[in-house]
Design an enzyme around this catalytic site. Structure first.
Site, PDB file in Angstrom:
ATOM      1  N   VAL A 203       0.863  -1.269  -0.043  1.00 42.43           N
ATOM      2  CA  VAL A 203      -0.124   0.171  -0.103  1.00 42.43           C
ATOM      3  C   VAL A 203       0.767   1.191  -0.021  1.00 42.43           C
ATOM      4  CG1 VAL A 203      -1.917   1.454   1.174  1.00 42.43           C
ATOM      5  CG2 VAL A 203      -1.938  -1.212   1.168  1.00 42.43           C
ATOM      6  N   GLY A 206       4.198   3.138  -4.412  1.00 35.87           N
ATOM      7  CA  GLY A 206       4.878   4.187  -5.411  1.00 35.87           C
ATOM      8  C   GLY A 206       5.015   3.125  -6.731  1.00 35.87           C
ATOM      9  N   ASP A 227      -1.415   2.242  -5.287  1.00 35.58           N
ATOM     10  CA  ASP A 227      -0.894   3.711  -5.014  1.00 35.58           C
ATOM     11  C   ASP A 227      -2.139   4.632  -5.733  1.00 35.58           C
ATOM     12  OD1 ASP A 227       0.507   6.198  -4.816  1.00 35.58           O
ATOM     13  OD2 ASP A 227       2.077   4.735  -3.857  1.00 35.58           O
ATOM     14  N   GLN A 228      -1.899   5.847  -5.739  1.00 36.88           N
ATOM     15  CA  GLN A 228      -2.914   6.812  -6.199  1.00 36.88           C
ATOM     16  C   GLN A 228      -2.600   6.385  -7.726  1.00 36.88           C
ATOM     17  OE1 GLN A 228      -2.701  10.794  -4.203  1.00 36.88           O
ATOM     18  NE2 GLN A 228      -0.588  10.072  -4.336  1.00 36.88           N
ATOM     19  N   ASP A 247      -7.490   4.355  -3.483  1.00 38.00           N
ATOM     20  CA  ASP A 247      -7.324   5.413  -2.316  1.00 38.00           C
ATOM     21  C   ASP A 247      -7.515   4.695  -1.305  1.00 38.00           C
ATOM     22  OD1 ASP A 247      -7.561   7.368  -0.322  1.00 38.00           O
ATOM     23  OD2 ASP A 247      -9.154   8.347  -1.190  1.00 38.00           O
ATOM     24  N   MET A 248      -6.198   4.615  -0.376  1.00 41.71           N
ATOM     25  CA  MET A 248      -6.157   3.623   0.846  1.00 41.71           C
ATOM     26  C   MET A 248      -7.088   4.116   1.938  1.00 41.71           C
ATOM     27  SD  MET A 248      -2.345   4.758   2.054  1.00 41.71           S
ATOM     28  CE  MET A 248      -1.862   6.537   2.128  1.00 41.71           C
ATOM     29  N   LYS A 261       5.083   0.439   3.764  1.00 36.37           N
ATOM     30  CA  LYS A 261       6.648   0.953   3.869  1.00 36.37           C
ATOM     31  C   LYS A 261       6.734   2.441   3.644  1.00 36.37           C
ATOM     32  CE  LYS A 261      11.385   0.857   2.181  1.00 36.37           C
ATOM     33  NZ  LYS A 261      11.242   2.009   1.548  1.00 36.37           N
ATOM     34  N   HIS A 265       4.298   7.351   8.266  1.00 34.44           N
ATOM     35  CA  HIS A 265       4.828   8.471   8.820  1.00 34.44           C
ATOM     36  C   HIS A 265       4.499   9.761   8.154  1.00 34.44           C
ATOM     37  CE1 HIS A 265       9.029   8.895   6.235  1.00 34.44           C
ATOM     38  NE2 HIS A 265       7.611   8.444   5.709  1.00 34.44           N
TER      39      HIS A 265
HETATM   40  C1  LIG Z   1       6.525   8.195   1.139  1.00 33.74           C
HETATM   41  S1  LIG Z   1       6.021   7.428  -0.367  1.00 33.74           S
HETATM   42  C2  LIG Z   1       6.405   5.603   0.119  1.00 33.74           C
HETATM   43  C3  LIG Z   1       6.660   5.112  -1.148  1.00 33.74           C
HETATM   44  C4  LIG Z   1       7.223   3.369  -0.971  1.00 33.74           C
HETATM   45  N1  LIG Z   1       6.294   2.529  -0.165  1.00 33.74           N
HETATM   46  C5  LIG Z   1       8.656   3.286  -0.697  1.00 33.74           C
HETATM   47  O1  LIG Z   1       8.774   3.175   0.556  1.00 33.74           O
HETATM   48  O2  LIG Z   1       9.469   3.543  -1.436  1.00 33.74           O
HETATM   49  C6  LIG Z   1       4.188   7.462   0.128  1.00 33.74           C
HETATM   50  C7  LIG Z   1       3.251   6.849  -1.133  1.00 33.74           C
HETATM   51  O3  LIG Z   1       1.839   7.006  -0.568  1.00 33.74           O
HETATM   52  C8  LIG Z   1       1.153   7.183  -1.838  1.00 33.74           C
HETATM   53  N2  LIG Z   1      -0.123   7.702  -1.450  1.00 33.74           N
HETATM   54  C9  LIG Z   1      -0.517   8.864  -0.813  1.00 33.74           C
HETATM   55  N3  LIG Z   1      -1.982   9.067  -0.861  1.00 33.74           N
HETATM   56  C10 LIG Z   1      -2.308   7.948  -1.252  1.00 33.74           C
HETATM   57  C11 LIG Z   1      -3.674   7.340  -0.881  1.00 33.74           C
HETATM   58  N4  LIG Z   1      -4.875   7.838  -0.623  1.00 33.74           N
HETATM   59  N5  LIG Z   1      -3.794   5.985  -1.326  1.00 33.74           N
HETATM   60  C12 LIG Z   1      -2.895   5.377  -1.829  1.00 33.74           C
HETATM   61  N6  LIG Z   1      -1.506   5.639  -2.112  1.00 33.74           N
HETATM   62  C13 LIG Z   1      -0.975   7.023  -1.394  1.00 33.74           C
HETATM   63  C14 LIG Z   1       1.931   8.146  -2.470  1.00 33.74           C
HETATM   64  O4  LIG Z   1       1.829   8.165  -3.894  1.00 33.74           O
HETATM   65  C15 LIG Z   1       3.572   7.551  -2.355  1.00 33.74           C
HETATM   66  O5  LIG Z   1       3.886   6.657  -3.351  1.00 33.74           O
END
Ligand SMILES: C[S@@+](CC[C@H](N)C(=O)[O-])C[C@H]1O[C@@H](n2cnc3c(N)ncnc32)[C@H](O)[C@@H]1O
Length: 361
Positions: A203, A206, A227-228, A247-248, A261, A265
């Site tokens: 989830v 990326g 992801d989005q 959308d999570m 991952k 945060h």
């Molecule tokens: C800090 S990144 C972490 C990416 C990946 N897990 C990594 O460790 O490389 C946070 C991810 O959450 C995704 N994200 C943000 N809002 C979201 C949502 N509502 N539903 C699904 N994914 C979402 C962003 O697009 C982004 O890819």
């Protein structure tokens, strides 16, 4: 710096001044590191295969002669900061020889094309969009509404900023993906966490950097990168790796395990609770054998070393100012996990400054 010594008042004042100035000018070290990364010095030394003198470096970088001494001054600071080591080469009898520079473990992380290259993190973290907002911090403190420093400074959320510009979105995803490669080492030591699973949904995964590594280690595991839509919409998967947009906060595709991952945060406790509850729902088909795997920082000021804790606290402010997110201490993780309705968890440190938290229904 320790201020508890019984030195004279003047000494204490001088030391206090040094401490203050050191923190004021920390940005110089960061920006000099970024300059060296942009010049590609790590690549040049790595390609050369042996230590390089200042003149050899300047020639390879095609610098104007007026810049050779400037390069020397940058290298002097970065050598002091642990990014290069100096050796003497070409010493002739009775002569002093020349200073040559070689890479250290931290600067080897800037060599492009290697699986451990973290140059995209340097580029992303020190991008003007992440730095300029800090000028608005006083205004942010005095506002009577809840928004990020980024929003206060620019009028839009960081996610909206990323999503409207494809180059910054790919820069952010490249930075995330580069950090994810460090995960490969951690995965080798934590294979047992994924053993026995038949399906996994990453989830906020990326562009799938982490999932691809898991899939390589467990080719029969059915993996979904969730992801989005604007992040995964154009990506094509393989037989056991597919990309799903969504959308999570609404729902998460079902699987034996949910991986989060570096996701929680980004969010405050209320939002993280929602993500965790949706994750619990997603693994419900597996009964008691399902799990949520969180990879994030867990701050432990009492037992971790100062450099590590300092980095984690820096990250906390990055998350706060950009997303109103937070880095959590172990007891905060515990509260969040139990509030979301899980029954137990196991936590252990991985990949230097992050922890892996297995959460069970
Ligand atoms: C800090 S990144 C972490 C990416 C990946 N897990 C990594 O460790 O490389 C946070 C991810 O959450 C995704 N994200 C943000 N809002 C979201 C949502 N509502 N539903 C699904 N994914 C979402 C962003 O697009 C982004 O890819």
């Amino acid at each position: 710096m320790d201020f508890n010594s019984n030195g004279s008042e003047e000494n204490e004042l001088y030391r206090a001044q040094i401490h203050l100035y050191k923190h004021v000018y920390n940005f110089v070290s960061s920006m000099a590191l970024k300059s060296v990364m942009e010049l590609g010095i790590a690549d040049v030394i790595d390609n050369h295969g042996k230590p390089m003198t200042l003149n050899e470096l300047a020639t390879s970088l095609k610098l104007h002669p007026s810049k050779v001494n400037i390069l020397h001054r940058f290298l002097r600071l970065l050598t002091y900061n642990g990014f290069f080591v100096k050796t003497t080469v070409n010493a002739k009898e009775g002569g002093e020889g020349e200073i040559a520079y070689s890479l250290t473990p931290p600067s080897k992380l800037l060599v492009s094309g290697k699986s451990t290259c973290l140059a995209p993190i340097v580029k992303g973290a020190l991008h003007p969009s992440s730095l300029d907002m800090w000028s608005a911090s006083k205004q942010w403190f005095n506002e009577d509404k809840e928004q990020t420093l980024f929003e206060s400074a620019t009028g839009e959320s960081f996610w909206d900023f990323l999503n409207k510009q494809s180059d910054t979105l790919s820069m952010f995803q490249d930075a995330m993906a580069s950090d994810s490669r460090m995960f490969e080492l951690a995965l080798q030591e934590n294979k047992h966490v994924f053993e026995g699973l038949e399906s996994l949904v990453d989830v906020g995964g990326g562009t799938g950097g982490v999932t691809k590594l898991i899939n390589k280690a467990f080719p029969h595991l059915k993996c979904t990168v969730f992801d989005q839509p604007q992040v995964v919409g154009n990506l094509t998967g393989t037989e056991n790796l597919n990309f799903v947009g969504g959308d999570m906060f609404k729902s998460i595709p079902p699987a034996d395990a949910v991986l989060l991952k570096w996701v929680l945060h980004d969010w405050n406790d209320e939002q993280s609770l929602k993500i965790l509850k949706n994750s619990k729902e997603a693994i419900s088909g597996k009964g008691k054998d399902g799990k949520v795997i969180i990879i994030d920082i867990s701050i432990d000021e009492t037992s971790d070393d100062r450099e590590l804790t300092g980095l984690q606290l820096d990250y906390d402010l990055v998350m706060l100012t950009m997303f109103l997110g937070k880095e959590r201490e172990k007891k905060e993780w515990e509260k969040l996990i139990y509030d979301a309705g899980f029954s137990s968890y196991k936590i252990r440190t991985i990949s230097g400054f992050k922890s892996i938290i297995e959460v069970f229904p």
